[in-house]
Design an enzyme around this catalytic site. Structure first.
Site, mmCIF file in Angstrom:
data_model
loop_
_atom_site.group_PDB
_atom_site.id
_atom_site.type_symbol
_atom_site.label_atom_id
_atom_site.label_comp_id
_atom_site.label_asym_id
_atom_site.label_seq_id
_atom_site.Cartn_x
_atom_site.Cartn_y
_atom_site.Cartn_z
ATOM 1 N N ASP A 109 -20.436 10.690 -29.556
ATOM 2 C CA ASP A 109 -20.246 11.308 -30.853
ATOM 3 C C ASP A 109 -19.365 12.546 -30.810
ATOM 4 O O ASP A 109 -18.832 12.974 -31.819
ATOM 5 C CB ASP A 109 -21.610 11.711 -31.448
ATOM 6 C CG ASP A 109 -22.129 10.597 -32.327
ATOM 7 O OD1 ASP A 109 -21.349 9.656 -32.575
ATOM 8 O OD2 ASP A 109 -23.294 10.667 -32.740
ATOM 9 N N HIS A 137 0.823 -1.208 0.000
ATOM 10 C CA HIS A 137 0.000 0.000 0.000
ATOM 11 C C HIS A 137 0.862 1.265 0.000
ATOM 12 O O HIS A 137 0.711 2.139 -0.845
ATOM 13 C CB HIS A 137 -0.944 -0.012 1.208
ATOM 14 C CG HIS A 137 -1.608 1.309 1.485
ATOM 15 N ND1 HIS A 137 -2.475 1.899 0.592
ATOM 16 C CD2 HIS A 137 -1.513 2.159 2.537
ATOM 17 C CE1 HIS A 137 -2.901 3.055 1.099
ATOM 18 N NE2 HIS A 137 -2.323 3.237 2.273
ATOM 19 N N ASP A 193 -3.197 8.415 -1.136
ATOM 20 C CA ASP A 193 -3.587 7.335 -0.228
ATOM 21 C C ASP A 193 -4.999 6.866 -0.576
ATOM 22 O O ASP A 193 -5.272 5.677 -0.722
ATOM 23 C CB ASP A 193 -3.518 7.879 1.209
ATOM 24 C CG ASP A 193 -3.999 6.885 2.244
ATOM 25 O OD1 ASP A 193 -3.554 5.726 2.202
ATOM 26 O OD2 ASP A 193 -4.821 7.278 3.096
ATOM 27 N N GLU A 244 0.516 5.772 12.658
ATOM 28 C CA GLU A 244 -0.851 5.369 12.986
ATOM 29 C C GLU A 244 -0.956 3.862 13.221
ATOM 30 O O GLU A 244 -1.656 3.425 14.119
ATOM 31 C CB GLU A 244 -1.772 5.801 11.829
ATOM 32 C CG GLU A 244 -3.222 5.418 11.972
ATOM 33 C CD GLU A 244 -4.000 6.274 12.966
ATOM 34 O OE1 GLU A 244 -3.378 7.119 13.633
ATOM 35 O OE2 GLU A 244 -5.230 6.089 13.065
ATOM 36 N N ASP A 245 -0.254 3.075 12.443
ATOM 37 C CA ASP A 245 -0.479 1.636 12.464
ATOM 38 C C ASP A 245 0.635 0.805 13.098
ATOM 39 O O ASP A 245 0.512 -0.411 13.186
ATOM 40 C CB ASP A 245 -0.722 1.114 11.033
ATOM 41 C CG ASP A 245 -2.027 1.656 10.454
ATOM 42 O OD1 ASP A 245 -2.899 2.058 11.263
ATOM 43 O OD2 ASP A 245 -2.166 1.693 9.226
ATOM 44 N N HIS A 262 3.690 7.144 5.563
ATOM 45 C CA HIS A 262 2.465 7.821 5.978
ATOM 46 C C HIS A 262 1.598 7.059 6.972
ATOM 47 O O HIS A 262 0.818 7.661 7.693
ATOM 48 C CB HIS A 262 1.648 8.287 4.761
ATOM 49 C CG HIS A 262 0.751 7.238 4.176
ATOM 50 N ND1 HIS A 262 1.145 6.413 3.172
ATOM 51 C CD2 HIS A 262 -0.529 6.881 4.458
ATOM 52 C CE1 HIS A 262 0.155 5.593 2.854
ATOM 53 N NE2 HIS A 262 -0.874 5.848 3.623
HETATM 54 MN MN MN Z 1 -2.731 4.697 3.953
#
Ligand code: MN
Length: 718
Positions: free
Chosen positions: A265, A53, A144, A81-82, A77
């Site tokens: 068209d 990711h 993201d 957070e993770d 990034h």
């Molecule tokens: Mn992310």
């Protein structure tokens, strides 16, 4: 442990090298090594390792040719957070710039997760922009989101639906406002695919089936046009068929209630040329080759769109087939902006030549995006960020659902002052989430705050006592101080007068020396001197010493020829003020004695042009606000009186707000008057300001024009 195939990151690094050959790739490798290690074992819903990711997000930004710092931040990034990684650690390893980019993205992520239900799309958009003091943060967030949309299929249907809706409500308008077409269309197509899979498939099938026929047709048209342009001596950089995106076809079908065939068209081509003049010439040629369709011509070159987009648009009818052909004509530079919008500003290639017009446009754009009078203006926002230097912020809601950002630990009093100075002054109580709370209660993110105000009155002295914790922001603190200072002004002045009179008597002087003493202390106005004495900033002993020293200097003074100033060009005054950064325009190169005009540049002082220079004539017409009187040196005072006129729809507190703005800039207001016309309720406030720099004046004019109800602010030239 599953690892991402190293080729992916290598591909990204190669891409960055291709546009930034002299940049340090070690930065990217170090970022990669860290995230590979920290995200190890984490999986995406697609079943791929998590690191795929962040590498993809970096890849999207590399496609936009972002600087290596931004690419590194993209890799990092999600790591705070993770995983078990702190901003401090990022700061130490990668520097403050990258750490704060990651911090910004993390904040936005948190808000999207938390606040989305409590608010609605418009507020979210505002929130994003309010937070994006660094727009690169929003760019990373958009990339993201784009990758998350690409892997949306892996999520359960309800989640797909929610995320796709959110994408259309928040992220595509954001990409549009920032002019990043490249990301916008991809987000739209992905969202449509999730929300209306049948329609998406149908349009997509039709496009594939008819691509060959279409391409042959467009190739023909292009060849005709290219030959003709070259015959006329115009250098063609590129002419291409313009692909139509599925979402835009879908929208057109919806909006005009027409079938796929009718939209399909319409053929479209894009012409890239060397110069703006070529564009207009080419437009004439297109209109000569084919019949223009009335009402379809748009000149976005002379009048760019809000998001900076520039191009000539026209549509013509092709004789044999009878179907319309849309033609866009632009220069390469305009094309960059059309594709990358505001992101063009941070593209690596453009890094060394950030031109002033783009800077100006961006500043203006940001102002557009952020100008909501109930919230602070962008500059004030930046100031408060800098001043408070806080690692954490809280986001709270007004009763109207507007999002307000405050530093962590902020109280209802801070909130009140952030809404409006008067709300702060008259704040007597507060409800948080519907319940009355003490005014020194700390606010939390997503709190809904309502201020209970008194009809009149001012702040409490307790608010200035840090131990009691009523006020957390420097803005509120300075507003409270200001209020007391103003209340006590009359009293301070009276006291100051008493002290000064006594000292003057002691030295055998009288009130005739007031002006001279004021000048000795650098005050333009006697009142300010008295104020400074009264409030204790200047004491009696300092008065005596300064006066005696000055007298001594006078006696010893001998004629010394004045040394020429060291700055280039020598001896220029701007509105009677010296020492302002000036430089001579290269186009007309004025010399001392020439009639000159000054142009206020952004951050580089004032550029001097000859008064008859064609460039400056152009700028005068285009941007009169930035034109300023300059002259070659004469004896001048340090302070220059400028009369300013403010026109506004009258409202209570108007004059007070005007003087607030002036006071904040530490400028003396030597005279002020206000009149309101009964007929149209327009108030005219006229004030004479003692300005010491152009920047200061520009600042004040700018601030004044942002006050509620004010519709015109101008400097009166006598
Ligand atoms: Mn992310």
């Amino acid at each position: 442990m599953i690892k991402a195939p190293p080729s992916e990151i290598e591909r990204v690094v190669d891409k960055v090298i291709s546009y930034a050959p002299d940049a340090d790739m070690d930065l990217l490798w170090r970022a990669y090594d860290l995230v590979e290690h920290r995200h190890a074992g984490q999986m995406r819903a697609t079943g791929e390792p998590y690191i795929t990711h962040v590498v993809s997000v970096a890849d999207i930004l590399a496609d936009l040719c972002m600087e290596p710092e931004t690419i590194a931040a993209a890799l990092l990034h999600d790591v705070v957070e993770d995983t078990d990684t702190s901003f401090e650690e990022l700061g130490q390893q990668f520097g403050q710039e990258i750490a704060s980019l990651v911090e910004g993205v993390t904040k936005l992520t948190k808000i999207t997760r938390k606040g989305i239900k409590a608010s609605h799309a418009e507020n979210m958009r505002k929130l994003f922009l309010a937070m994006a003091e660094n727009i690169r943060v929003v760019l990373i967030k958009l990339a993201d989101r784009l990758h998350n949309m690409r892997t949306l299929w892996a999520l359960p249907p309800e989640k797909q639906h929610r995320i796709a809706t959110e994408t259309l409500e928040i992220f595509t308008p954001l990409a549009n406002r920032l002019g990043i077409w490249q990301i916008k269309w991809q987000l739209e197509d992905r969202a449509l695919r999730a929300l209306e899979p049948d329609i998406y498939e149908e349009i997509s099938d039709q496009l594939t089936r008819r691509r060959r026929e279409r391409e042959a047709f467009v190739t023909n048209v292009i060849q005709t046009l290219r030959n003709r342009l070259e015959d006329e001596g115009i250098e063609v950089i590129d002419i291409k068929g313009r692909p139509k995106h599925i979402y835009s076809i879908y929208k057109k079908m919806r909006r005009k209630g027409v079938t796929f065939d009718e939209v399909y068209d319409v053929h479209a081509i894009r012409v890239l040329l060397r110069t703006m003049r070529d564009c207009y010439t080419a437009l004439g040629i297109v209109h000569d080759l084919w019949n223009p369709i009335p009402g379809e011509f748009d000149d976005y070159v002379a009048t760019p769109k809000e998001n900076l987009y520039q191009s000539l648009h026209t549509a013509v009818r092709l004789p044999k087939v009878g179907s319309p052909l849309e033609v866009q004509i632009r220069t390469e530079e305009m094309h960059q902006v059309a594709e990358y919008g505001i992101a063009a500003h941070w593209r690596y290639k453009e890094r060394r030549s950030r031109d002033e017009t783009l800077e100006k446009k961006i500043a203006w754009l940001r102002q557009q995006l952020e100008s909501h009078q109930e919230v602070d203006d962008a500059e004030e926002f930046l100031e408060s960020v800098k001043e408070d230097v806080l690692p954490e912020q809280v986001y709270v809601f007004t009763p109207e659902n507007d999002v307000i950002e405050l530093p962590a630990g902020a109280t209802p009093v801070d909130f009140g002052y952030r809404i409006h100075t008067e709300v702060g002054h008259r704040c007597r109580g507060a409800k948080v989430n519907g319940r009355m709370v003490a005014l020194n209660t700390e606010l939390n993110t997503t709190d809904r705050v309502e201020i209970v105000t008194a009809k009149e009155g001012g702040p409490s002295r307790d608010w200035l006592n840090p131990a009691l914790g009523y006020v957390r922001t420097s803005r509120a603190r300075s507003k409270v101080r200001q209020w007391f200072r103003r209340q006590e002004r009359a009293e301070n002045i009276a006291q100051g007068r008493e002290v000064l009179d006594k000292e003057l008597r002691r030295l055998g002087l009288n009130r005739e020396s007031y002006d001279r003493v004021a000048a000795l202390f650098g005050h333009g106005k006697v009142e300010d001197l008295l104020m400074a004495i009264g409030s204790g900033d200047i004491n009696a002993q300092q008065i005596t010493t300064r006066i005696l020293e000055a007298e001594q200097d006078e006696e010893e003074k001998i004629e010394v020829p004045q040394a020429p100033p060291l700055t280039e060009p020598a001896g220029v005054t701007v509105m009677g003020v010296e020492d302002i950064l000036t430089k001579v325009a290269k186009c007309c190169n004025p010399l001392p004695g020439d009639q000159v005009i000054g142009y206020i540049t952004r951050g580089h002082g004032v550029t001097l042009h000859k008064d008859n220079c064609t460039n400056i004539r152009h700028l005068v017409a285009e941007d009169p606000e930035r034109i300023i009187d300059v002259d070659w040196h004469e004896d001048s005072e340090r302070v220059y009186a400028v009369m300013v006129r403010v026109l506004a729809y009258d409202r209570p507190g108007l004059v007070r707000d005007v003087s607030d703005v002036v006071l904040q800039q530490n400028v003396n207001m030597s005279a002020a008057s206000a009149e309101t016309s009964k007929k149209n309720n327009v108030a005219v406030v006229t004030a004479t300001l003692e300005i010491n720099s152009v920047r200061q004046l520009a600042n004040i004019l700018n601030k004044l024009s942002q006050l509620p109800n004010v519709f015109e602010v101008r400097r009166e030239v006598a």
